[in-house]
Design a protein around this motif. Structure first.
Motif, short mmCIF file in Angstrom:
data_model
loop_
_atom_site.label_atom_id
_atom_site.label_comp_id
_atom_site.label_asym_id
_atom_site.label_seq_id
_atom_site.Cartn_x
_atom_site.Cartn_y
_atom_site.Cartn_z
N SER A 62 0.83 -1.22 0.00
CA SER A 62 0.00 0.00 0.00
C SER A 62 0.86 1.26 0.00
CB SER A 62 -0.94 0.00 1.21
OG SER A 62 -1.80 -1.10 1.18
N GLU A 63 1.69 1.38 -1.03
CA GLU A 63 2.54 2.55 -1.12
C GLU A 63 2.93 2.83 -2.57
OE1 GLU A 63 6.38 2.01 0.72
OE2 GLU A 63 6.52 -0.07 0.02
N MET A 64 3.32 4.09 -2.83
CA MET A 64 3.94 4.48 -4.07
C MET A 64 5.44 4.53 -3.86
SD MET A 64 1.93 4.86 -6.65
CE MET A 64 3.31 5.50 -7.60
N ILE A 65 6.19 4.03 -4.83
CA ILE A 65 7.65 4.02 -4.77
C ILE A 65 8.16 4.79 -5.98
CG2 ILE A 65 9.73 2.58 -4.70
CD1 ILE A 65 7.85 0.30 -3.70
N PHE A 66 9.02 5.78 -5.75
CA PHE A 66 9.58 6.59 -6.82
C PHE A 66 11.10 6.42 -6.83
CE2 PHE A 66 5.63 8.60 -5.53
CZ PHE A 66 5.00 8.85 -6.73
N VAL A 67 11.64 5.97 -7.96
CA VAL A 67 13.08 5.79 -8.10
C VAL A 67 13.55 6.56 -9.33
CG1 VAL A 67 13.15 3.55 -6.94
CG2 VAL A 67 12.74 3.64 -9.40
N GLU A 68 14.84 6.96 -9.34
CA GLU A 68 15.36 7.76 -10.44
C GLU A 68 16.72 7.25 -10.88
OE1 GLU A 68 16.36 11.77 -9.70
OE2 GLU A 68 17.86 11.29 -8.18
N SER A 69 17.09 7.62 -12.11
CA SER A 69 18.39 7.26 -12.66
C SER A 69 18.76 8.26 -13.74
CB SER A 69 18.35 5.85 -13.25
OG SER A 69 19.57 5.54 -13.92
N THR A 70 20.05 8.52 -13.87
CA THR A 70 20.53 9.40 -14.93
C THR A 70 21.07 8.61 -16.12
OG1 THR A 70 22.70 9.54 -13.86
CG2 THR A 70 21.09 11.26 -13.33
#
Length: 233
Positions: A62-70
């Motif tokens: 029950s969550e949103m997960i935000f990940v990033e990469s260049t």
């Protein structure tokens, strides 16, 4: 990338599932035969700086997960945000002011709009889906576009009504969905054009048809044409 996905969710991660199916017997389950609710809800965006942002909804935790990469190889966690309801049809966009927006349809029947200035701190606003048709969950997919006048354009497709559209202000007002002319229940993909129109790829009768739209169908006038697959209001 998978290291940021909860262990209970990794079975729904596309790369993981494909690897498993490749190793199964020919008469085993295929991706198309599994319930759509078992698929991972996610979307991917490349922002103006070239950074990749992935939004993942975990129904299990029950969550949103935000990940990033260049570079697409090294990924870092941006944030994890609890959700009040299950979300379907995630769609990311960066508006003209550099604000990140994410739309989704909730299992509670509401439309959810998440906003963030940096893809780390998110605020969730929900409002009723004021539509004569509604959208049947889970949806095929959604697309979210930022318009020059500050509005957001949402395209939603499901297996009951087909492709619908709606425009709304991100900081106020409600979304009212209406059917898109010259479309039915087919799968679709959409992209904006430099002229302000939208190009839709529609899968129809074993073919991919490209159609150009500007207003989609703002008042229902003009849909009764000569093509048999046009919806009749």
């Amino acid at each position: 990338l998978a290291e940021w996905v909860p262990q209970a969710v990794r079975g729904s991660w596309p790369v993981t599932r494909v690897a498993e199916y490749l190793g199964e017997a020919p008469d085993g389950p295929t991706p198309a035969s599994r319930p759509v609710t078992e698929l991972l809800e996610y979307d991917v965006l490349q922002d103006r700086r070239g950074r990749w942002l992935v939004a993942i909804h975990s129904r299990q935790s029950s969550e949103m997960i935000f990940v990033e990469s260049t570079d697409g190889a090294q990924w870092s966690l941006q944030s994890r945000v609890p959700t009040r309801t299950a979300l379907f049809g995630l769609a990311l966009v960066e508006d003209r002011g550099g604000v990140f927006r994410m739309s989704a349809l909730g299992q509670d029947g509401a439309v959810h709009l998440w906003s963030s200035p940096d893809a780390t701190r998110w605020q969730d606003r929900s409002f009723p889906n004021d539509s004569p048709y509604g959208a049947s969950l889970p949806v095929h997919r959604t697309n979210l576009f930022a318009r020059p006048n500050g509005e957001l354009l949402l395209l939603v497709s499901d297996t009951a009504v087909g492709l619908q559209y709606g425009r709304f202000r991100p900081d106020g007002g409600q979304l009212r969905l209406d059917r898109v002319s010259r479309t039915a229940l087919e799968a679709f993909a959409a992209a904006p054009t430099p002229s302000g129109e939208y190009l839709l790829a529609l899968k129809e009768n074993g073919e991919i048809r490209l159609r150009r739209f500007r207003s989609f169908n703002t008042n229902g006038v003009g849909v009764k044409r000569y093509e048999p697959d046009w919806p009749i209001y």
